[in-house]
Structure formats: structure tokens, C-alpha cells
Enzyme design. Structure first.
Site, PDB file in Angstrom:
ATOM      1  N   HIS B 406     -81.898  31.137 -83.236  1.00 16.56           N
ATOM      2  CA  HIS B 406     -81.463  29.877 -82.627  1.00 16.56           C
ATOM      3  C   HIS B 406     -82.357  28.707 -83.019  1.00 16.56           C
ATOM      4  O   HIS B 406     -82.038  27.548 -82.750  1.00 16.56           O
ATOM      5  CB  HIS B 406     -81.391  30.025 -81.100  1.00 16.56           C
ATOM      6  CG  HIS B 406     -80.213  29.335 -80.493  1.00 16.56           C
ATOM      7  ND1 HIS B 406     -79.771  28.105 -80.913  1.00 16.56           N
ATOM      8  CD2 HIS B 406     -79.361  29.707 -79.505  1.00 16.56           C
ATOM      9  CE1 HIS B 406     -78.719  27.737 -80.197  1.00 16.56           C
ATOM     10  NE2 HIS B 406     -78.430  28.709 -79.339  1.00 16.56           N
ATOM     11  N   ASP B 410     -77.060  26.911 -84.577  1.00 13.78           N
ATOM     12  CA  ASP B 410     -76.489  26.714 -83.250  1.00 13.78           C
ATOM     13  C   ASP B 410     -75.128  27.400 -83.200  1.00 13.78           C
ATOM     14  O   ASP B 410     -74.606  27.834 -84.222  1.00 13.78           O
ATOM     15  CB  ASP B 410     -76.348  25.217 -82.953  1.00 13.78           C
ATOM     16  CG  ASP B 410     -77.710  24.527 -82.955  1.00 13.78           C
ATOM     17  OD1 ASP B 410     -78.659  25.093 -82.384  1.00 13.78           O
ATOM     18  OD2 ASP B 410     -77.811  23.453 -83.586  1.00 13.78           O
TER      19      ASP B 410
END
Lengths: 327, 435
Positions: B406, B410
Site C-alpha cells: 500500500h 492504492d
């Protein structure tokens, strides 16, 4: 069993072999009428006559050279070098001739020669009468180097050397001659060349030595035992070729190894022993391999305090063993 | 001051001598070099001269006795000595260099330094080997060596006392004997402080398996990845009915022609690679202050053996046809199982495809193969009733799961990427090029 001195064991071995085999004879400086400067050949000329106990000129290259010729002819000479320090003029004969005869002649010839030489110091003999010269010969395949430390081993190994069909350098620590006494059987026994011997069983540290310093280690071990430290002591007995198996076994037993010899530290037999241990025992080692040896200075000093400094003794050995035990 | 006269060395190799006759007695005054005794050795007979001038205070060795060179044979009080009138015993005591040095110095053995010295954490090869063989946490072994060093003997003693097998019994367990079997299992795990978390008790009969180097590498890399990369996870389901039909139709012919099995995996990899070209961010690496988008598309594939997992790499997968991929997969899998992978085979991967469906999984949450940015797992293809054009149909369905770093990626871009893969897979059919 009679308790006799180291030098008497040497004499006994020669006498027995000369009686057993008429091809065995002795030659060297003052070995005849004088019986040797250390009296190692005392009584031999009386028993075997001057044809088998030959006084030679002061020429070591000739002593060994003559012996090599006789050996090639089928005799079994015992050449005495009066002091190991005097062996240098004979090095060419020993290294380039005796040691290589079998190999060079493709097994047609061999050289059943024994060269006896008293070595080591601690007798106030200064630089010409105190040297340890074993390390000069211990990378010469074809040659065997024996250095016993007890009367029992001296007799058994000297008889083995005389019967060996290849050249053997037989080093006798001159301070052991009358200092070390022990039980020696009258029997005709031989001990295997190339085999080390455990002189004391122990579990805390392993000491590997030969000659006079082995006795220092045994004495120190007694003292350490009273402090609860148990030393395992291996007597190399044969310095070339080394008994690798016994070295590895002894080193692995405790994982802490101290190698002791009177000869100079750098380039001494101890370096080779340490290398064998490093190659084979890494995962059994519990401490760095330690060496205790003579200092790297050119010669044994004549001055008593300096000789004392050069020589190892039971106290120095005790300190080194104790330090390793507490590592 | 009493001077000790010692047995002199009378010639090389002479180590002892016999006092045949004393020439002085206690109380006699002697001058330096005066003869004190007659001595015989096995080489010579000689007289022992005095080394100082003074009065004989003590004769230590009796006539006829044989002693070693260096042995104290008599004492002489030097003339003019300040201590001349002090009683003999006291002088002796003062002069004698405390004959028991061993007792005095010996027990100075370093205390078993519980206050761990520097050497506490340095282990010898022998200690390391024993600890490994017996699964011992060396932090629990009391060192008795220099500066608290753990010696080989310490470890051997620890093993002998059963240290390798069990923790000292917990006090609660001892006080509740009827619950012993439960207590034994229970207490160890949860409340242990962090560094002691490997103090896991081994009960009798348990098998202790030494960790192999490859297992160690796997463990380290998994921990590192989980620790460093914040994992997010997403999944899509794909209708691969057409792919299944197509592949079933051509696989035998393919095998006959090429000698290579045509599995589903090359189709999935092909779709993934094409999607990576559209969304190169998934083919990237987090590098602290920057993100490196990789030009090459090298696909790591997970190949399991009985006891380990390897991730060999299909280099330049974007330049390969389905046929080329099939061949590359078969080659890498074969070499993995034969243990013949090279370092080069294992390095350079930029994205991982994991065929978890091959062992029946329908859902998995893979750990990212660091330093890559994402990993996709292809689950088992199963027939399920699904709604197609408002009708229920039996279709071959597969779940594609994606774990993503992450920091780099995204949800939006990953969703688009997965939609692209899905679309490509669902469009596979008789027109799809194999070569």
C-alpha cells in the site's frame, strides 16, 4: 619391570637390535671407545667390536653419507649425530639422498637408516648444543621424524626405527636422558611409528606436545587436577608424518587445545598441528587454538637468566594451561 | 638474611646429584668458594662451593640422599646481614618465597559472571553447533567461562540437566497437579516477553526439526515483507468458461506437437503481463524516497517442493507467447524439483503470479515477494451457478487475489489492473494466439 633412565632405554634398544641382527651397526663421533658424549653407546664397542661400533671423523656429511651407502648395500646403520645442532652439514645427504632414494629409484633401492640426534636445551649448552631442529625436516616426505618422551617409548620406537626400511630421524631430548625415568620391559617390543599416544585422559583442555615439554605438561596437569581442572595430554611421538587422526580426536574431545614445544614458535611443528585441527575440528572448537613455544630468537642464550627465559618450564606451562581452562 | 645453596648443575644432561659427604656442619663459618659438600652424579664427582660468606644455619639434605638439580641443600646466614640475630625460623619464613603459590592464586577463577560480560554473547563454533543440534536458546545457559562466556562444557551440562527439552516447570503448574497436562501446554506461549518468544517448550516425544538454510531464508523474507510492506488485499472473480473450453480443445494437439503440457497458468500469466504493460505501477518497487518502475517484466512463479517454496523467474515474460510461457514454466518447475535452479533463475523478478489453485485453494492472501509491489494468486477453477444476462448458468469461475504494497499502490489502480486481467481472460477463445 626395571625402572631405567631415558638414555639407558636408548642403549638397551641398540644393544638388543645389534644382537638380533648382525646388519645393525653404529657409527658417529666418539661412539666407540668413549661410549658417546652422553654415554648412549656405552658398552657397545666392548660387546660388538670396532667393526660394528665405528668412531668417525668430525664430518657429519660423511657419517650420514657412509650410512646411506651401507644402507643401500643392505646394512642397517644407526648414525649418531653428537648434537642435533651439528646435523646441518648432513642435510643434503638426509633430505636429497636418503629421503628420496626409494622414490627416485622407483622402489629398486631403499634406505633403512636411523639417525639419532640429541636435541633441545635446558642443560646450559648454549647455541651449539641446545637447538631443536625438527621443524627443518618436517616437510620432507620420505623421511620419518620420531621424538619420544619416555624411556618406554624410546626403546620401542628406536627398535621400530632400526627395523624400518626407510630413513628415520630419531630425536632424543638431551635433558630427558637422565631426568626422565620409567619402567621399561626387558622384552623385545616395538611401537608403531606414526602413532601418537594419550599420556593422560582429561575433559577440560587438550595439550599436545612431545619431548621434554610433554613432561612439563604432565606435571602442570597434576597441579591443575588439584584445582579441579582436567587436562587431556597427547604425546605426538612421531613428528612426521603426524598422527592426524589422534590429533583430531584429542582436539575434539575438549574443544580447547594448547600445543607446546620447546622449538621456536613460528614455523614450528605446532603450526602444522594447529592447521590440522583448524581444517577438521572447527565445529568442535570452544577456544582459539593456542601455542606455547620457544621465543623466535636465533639461539639458546648462554647466560643462565636468558636460558631460563628461553626455556619453557612447568610453571609457564601451568599458567598457559590454566588460562585456557578458564577461557 | 639466609641464603639458600642449591644443588648445582654438574654437566650437560645431568639432572640430579647425590650428597656423598657434607664438609661443613651447622654453625660453621664459611668463606665464599669454600667447599661445602661432595656430590656424585652419574657423570662426575665434584665439590659444591659456597656461593656466599657466612655461617651455616641449616643442612637440608642428608648424606646419601639424591636430589634434583636446583634443590635447596643448605642455608647460610650471610656475614654482616642486618637480620643476623633474628631467630632462624622467622628468617626462613621471611626469606622463603611462599611455597604455595597455587593455593594462593588458583581459585581466582572469574566468578560465573551473571552480570553478563562482553564475552557472554560471543559463542564458539562448538557451542553454536551444540545449540543448533539440541535446539537450545543460549540466552538461557549460564556461562562460566572468561567474562561469563558460555563454554562447550556449560552447554553439555545444560543438555545433561535436561535444559534442551523443557523449561523449568512453571510454578502454577506445580501447585495444581491435577491440571498438569493442561498446564504444561498452556503457560508458555502468550505472556512471554518479546526476546524470550522462542522459549518454546519441547515436550517428550515432540520432534525437533533443525531449520534448513532455505527455510531460514523463507522465514526471514516473509517476516521482512510482512513487517515492511503494509499489505492490502483485493479479489475479483473471473468467468473462464471460454478459456477452459479453448484449452481443453487444443491441449492434446499442443502436447503432441510441442511436447509440453498446456496448463492454464500461461494463459493467466499472459493476461497479467499484458495488464502490467497497461498499469506499470504494479511492476514497481518501493525504494524509500522513490518508487522505481521496472522496465523489464519478469514474472516470479511460486513452485512448491515438499518442504520449501521457490520463486524462479520467467525473464522478459512480456516478450513471450503462451507457448513460450508454457515452455518456460515447465522448464523452471522441472529444474526446481530437480534442485537445479541457478541464482540467476531466482533473481530479477518484478511481479509474482502464484498458482494456489493447483492445490485446490479458492481464496488466499499471499505475502508480497519483496521488494516487488504486488502478488497475484490464481485460485482453483470451479464450476458454479452464476447469473448471466439475468439467467442462472453453470460457469467455470476462478478467483484472482491480489496482495499489494500500500506504500506504492492504492485500491483504485489495483482494481483497474484486475479488471483488465479479468477482461483479457474472459475474452480468450478460438481466436486467441498461442504462438
Amino acid at each position: 619391570m626395571a625402572v631405567i633412565s631415558f638414555i639407558d632405554a636408548v642403549t638397551m634398544a641398540m644393544r638388543e637390535e645389534m644382537r638380533r641382527d648382525p646388519n645393525v651397526f653404529v657409527l658417529g663421533e666418539d661412539v666407540g671407545v668413549r661410549g658417546g658424549v652422553f654415554r648412549a653407546t656405552a658398552g657397545l664397542i666392548e660387546e660388538f667390536g670396532e667393526e660394528r661400533v665405528i668412531d668417525t671423523p668430525l664430518a657429519e656429511s660423511a657419517i650420514v653419507g657412509v650410512a646411506i651407502g651401507a644402507a643401500a648395500y643392505g646394512m642397517r646403520p644407526i648414525a649418531e649425530i653428537q648434537f642435533a645442532d651439528f646435523i646441518m652439514p648432513a642435510v643434503n645427504q638426509i633430505v636429497s639422498e636418503a629421503a628420496k632414494m626409494r622414490y627416485r629409484s622407483n622402489n629398486d633401492w631403499h634406505c633403512p637408516l636411523t639417525i639419532r640426534a640429541p636435541f633441545g636445551g635446558g642443560v646450559h649448552g648454549a647455541l651449539y648444543h641446545s637447538q631443536s631442529v625438527e621443524a627443518m625436516f618436517n616437510s620432507t616426505p620420505g623421511l620419518k621424524i620420531v621424538a619420544p618422551s619416555t624411556p618406554y617409548d624410546a626403546k620401542g620406537l628406536l627398535k621400530a626405527a632400526i627395523r624400518d626400511n626407510d630413513p628415520v630421524l630419531f630425536f632424543e631430548h638431551k635433558r630427558c636422558y637422565r631426568l626422565i625415568k620409567g619402567e621399561v620391559p626387558e622384552d623385545d617390543y616395538v611401537l608403531p611409528i606414526g602413532k601418537a599416544d594419550v599420556k593422560r585422559e582429561g575433559t577440560d583442555i587438550t595439550v599436545i606436545s612431545y619431548g621434554l615439554t610433554l613432561h612439563f605438561a604432565l606435571q602442570a596437569a597434576e597441579k591443575l587436577a588439584q584445582e579441579g581442572i582436567s587436562a587431556h595430554i597427547l604425546d605426538l611421538r612421531t613428528l612426521y608424518p603426524l598422527d592426524k587422526e589422534a590429533i583430531v580426536e584429542a582436539a575434539s574431545k575438549t574443544g580447547k587445545v594448547l600445543i607446546i614445544h620447546e622449538d621456536n614458535k613460528e614455523g614450528g611443528i605446532g603450526g602444522e598441528v594447529a592447521a590440522i585441527i583448524a581444517e577438521h575440528c572447527l565445529f568442535d572448537l570452544d577456544a582459539p587454538i593456542k601455542r606455547l613455544a620457544g621465543p623466535d630468537i636465533p639461539a639458546m642464550p648462554y647466560s643462565p637468566p636468558l636460558e631460563k627465559f628461553f626455556m619453557l618450564n612447568p610453571d609457564k606451562v601451568y599458567e598457559a594451561m590454566r588460562e585456557l581452562a578458564y577461557f | 638474611m639466609a641464603t639458600k645453596v642449591l644443588m648445582p648443575q654438574l654437566g650437560e644432561s645431568v639432572t640430579e646429584g647425590t650428597i656423598t659427604r657434607w664438609l661443613v656442619k651447622v654453625g660453621d663459618t664459611v668463606n665464599k668458594y669454600d667447599p661445602l659438600a661432595e656430590v656424585s652424579t652419574d657423570k662426575v664427582n665434584a665439590e659444591v662451593p659456597s656461593t656466599v660468606s657466612g655461617r651455616v644455619t641449616e643442612i637440608v639434605v642428608a648424606e646419601g640422599e639424591t636430589v634434583a638439580v636446583g634443590t635447596h641443600i643448605l642455608s647460610i646466614e650471610e656475614s654482616g646481614s642486618a637480620a643476623a640475630d633474628v631467630p632462624a625460623e622467622a628468617k626462613e619464613a621471611a626469606a622463603a618465597p611462599a611455597p604455595a603459590p597455587a593455593a594462593a592464586q588458583a581459585p581466582a577463577a572469574p566468578a560465573p559472571a551473571a552480570a553478563a560480560g562482553a564475552a557472554k554473547q560471543r559463542y564458539s563454533p562448538a557451542v553454536m553447533r551444540l545449540a543448533q543440534e539440541h535446539g537450545i536458546d543460549l540466552a538461557r545457559v549460564q556461562g562460566t567461562g572468561a567474562e561469563g562466556r558460555v563454554t562447550r562444557k556449560d552447554v553439555l551440562k545444560f543438555i545433561e540437566q535436561g535444559g534442551a527439552q523443557a523449561e523449568p516447570v512453571q510454578p502454577q503448574a506445580a501447585s495444581v497437579p491435577q491440571a498438569a497436562s493442561v498446564a504444561q501446554a498452556a503457560p508458555a506461549a502468550p505472556s512471554a516477553p518479546a526476546p524470550a518468544s522462542f522459549d518454546i517448550p519441547v515436550a517428550a516425544g515432540d520432534q525437533v526439526i533443525p531449520v534448513t538454510p532455505v527455510r531460514k531464508t523463507i522465514a526471514a523474507r516473509m517476516v521482512q515483507s510482512k513487517h515492511e510492506a503494509p499489505h492490502a488485499w483485493t479479489m475479483v472473480e473471473v468467468d473462464v468458461t471460454n478459456l477452459v473450453n479453448f484449452r481443453n480443445q487444443i491441449k492434446d494437439e499442443f502436447k503432441r506437437k510441442e511436447g509440453v503440457n498446456l496448463t492454464f497458468l500461461p494463459f493467466f500469466i499472459k493476461a497479467v503481463v499484458e495488464a502490467l504493460k497497461e498499469y506499470p505501477m504494479l511492476n514497481s518497487t518501493w525504494a524509500g524516497d522513490k518508487i522505481i518502475v521496472k522496465k523489464n517484466v519478469n514474472i516470479s512463479i511460486a513452485v512448491a517442493t515438499e518442504d520449501a517454496l521457490y520463486v524462479p523467474v520467467i525473464k522478459d515474460a512480456d516478450q513471450k507467447s503462451i507457448y513460450g510461457l508454457a515452455k518456460a514454466i515447465e522448464d523452471l518447475a522441472a529444474r526446481t524439483r530437480a534442485g537445479k535452479l541457478t541464482v540467476d533463475d531466482m533473481s530479477g523478478g518484478t511481479f509474482t503470479v502464484n498458482n494456489t489453485g493447483s492445490f485446490g485453494s479458492v481464496l488466499s492472501m499471499p505475502i508480497i515477494n519483496a521488494p516487488q509491489a504486488a502478488i497475484l494468486s490464481v485460485e482453483a477453477i470451479v464450476k458454479r451457478p452464476v447469473v448471466v444476462n439475468d439467467m442462472i448458468a453453470i460457469r467455470s469461475m476462478v478467483n484472482l487475489c491480489l496482495s499489494l504494497d500500500h506504500r506504492v499502490l492504492d485500491g483504485l489502480i489495483c482494481g483497474r489492473f484486475l479488471q483488465s486481467v479479468k477482461q483479457k481472460l474472459e475474452n480468450i477463445g478460438p481466436e486467441t494466439k498461442i504462438y
